[in-house]
Motif scaffolding. Structure first.
Motif, PDB file in Angstrom:
ATOM      1  N   GLY A  27     -11.386   5.491  -2.567  1.00 56.14           N
ATOM      2  CA  GLY A  27     -11.881   4.259  -1.951  1.00 56.14           C
ATOM      3  C   GLY A  27     -11.088   3.038  -2.376  1.00 56.14           C
ATOM      4  O   GLY A  27     -10.719   2.198  -1.545  1.00 56.14           O
ATOM      5  N   VAL A  28     -10.808   2.937  -3.670  1.00 54.86           N
ATOM      6  CA  VAL A  28     -10.019   1.805  -4.172  1.00 54.86           C
ATOM      7  C   VAL A  28      -8.608   1.857  -3.592  1.00 54.86           C
ATOM      8  O   VAL A  28      -8.047   0.831  -3.179  1.00 54.86           O
ATOM      9  N   LEU A  29      -8.029   3.054  -3.532  1.00 52.25           N
ATOM     10  CA  LEU A  29      -6.694   3.220  -2.961  1.00 52.25           C
ATOM     11  C   LEU A  29      -6.669   2.813  -1.495  1.00 52.25           C
ATOM     12  O   LEU A  29      -5.750   2.119  -1.049  1.00 52.25           O
ATOM     13  N   PHE A  30      -7.693   3.185  -0.752  1.00 54.61           N
ATOM     14  CA  PHE A  30      -7.771   2.820   0.661  1.00 54.61           C
ATOM     15  C   PHE A  30      -7.834   1.298   0.837  1.00 54.61           C
ATOM     16  O   PHE A  30      -7.091   0.726   1.634  1.00 54.61           O
ATOM     17  N   VAL A  31      -8.697   0.653   0.078  1.00 48.78           N
ATOM     18  CA  VAL A  31      -8.825  -0.810   0.175  1.00 48.78           C
ATOM     19  C   VAL A  31      -7.511  -1.481  -0.224  1.00 48.78           C
ATOM     20  O   VAL A  31      -7.050  -2.424   0.448  1.00 48.78           O
TER      21      VAL A  31
END
Length: 174
Positions: A27-31
């Motif tokens: 999720g952090v990587l996507f954002v």
């Protein structure tokens, strides 16, 4: 279609082996990547138009040498810098957080290993292996995410500085 299903099954298996923390890393990587792609889009398509408008407005001014003209120039440059560097601090923060989230996965995975050891003893290697993969995979994923973020955010930062310097050079003052 079958190829995509195989890829999805591989990703799902990887995420299951890594535990819940791996989803947080994803999720952090996507954002982080959404924000970096937005900044690349802004830098390559929006800011050149804005910089051209600033240059046109500066060249249309009759006075470019007075104290007031210098303050106007500084204000336009400051606004351009603010627009260019918007969300870069958030991107750099997400890059810095990725390894920490990975380390959180290490801690939760090791807790799982110790839990298995407490319940089943140290002789059951198969049960401990799941906890060990939960300990190592999020760390690896967090480091890979951080490395990709460091590389691309540094390039993005350098391009922004070059763009701002070109704008400064295009607004002569005497």
């Amino acid at each position: 279609m079958l190829f995509l299903m195989d890829i999805w099954d591989s990703v799902r298996g990887f995420m299951a082996a890594g535990g819940d923390i791996l989803w947080l890393v994803a999720g952090v990587l996507f954002v982080m990547w959404v924000l970096m792609l937005e900044r690349y889009w802004y830098l390559n398509w929006i800011s050149p138009k804005e910089h051209k408008a600033i240059i046109t407005a500066w060249e249309a001014r009759e006075d470019s040498t007075s104290w007031y003209a210098h303050r106007i120039r500084e204000a336009w440059l400051s606004q351009a810098k603010q627009d260019l560097t918007a969300r870069m601090l958030l991107i750099k923060t997400l890059v810095a957080i990725c390894p920490m989230i990975g380390l959180l996965g290490t801690v939760t995975g090791m807790i799982s290993v110790f839990d298995v050891m407490a319940v089943h003893g140290t002789s059951n290697a198969r049960m401990m292996a799941a906890g060990i993969s939960m300990a190592t995979m999020p760390t690896m994923a967090g480091m890979v995410a951080a490395l990709s973020g460091v590389f691309f955010s540094t390039r993005l930062d350098a391009k922004m500085k070059i763009s701002l310097e070109k704008l400064k050079d295009s607004l002569p003052h005497h």
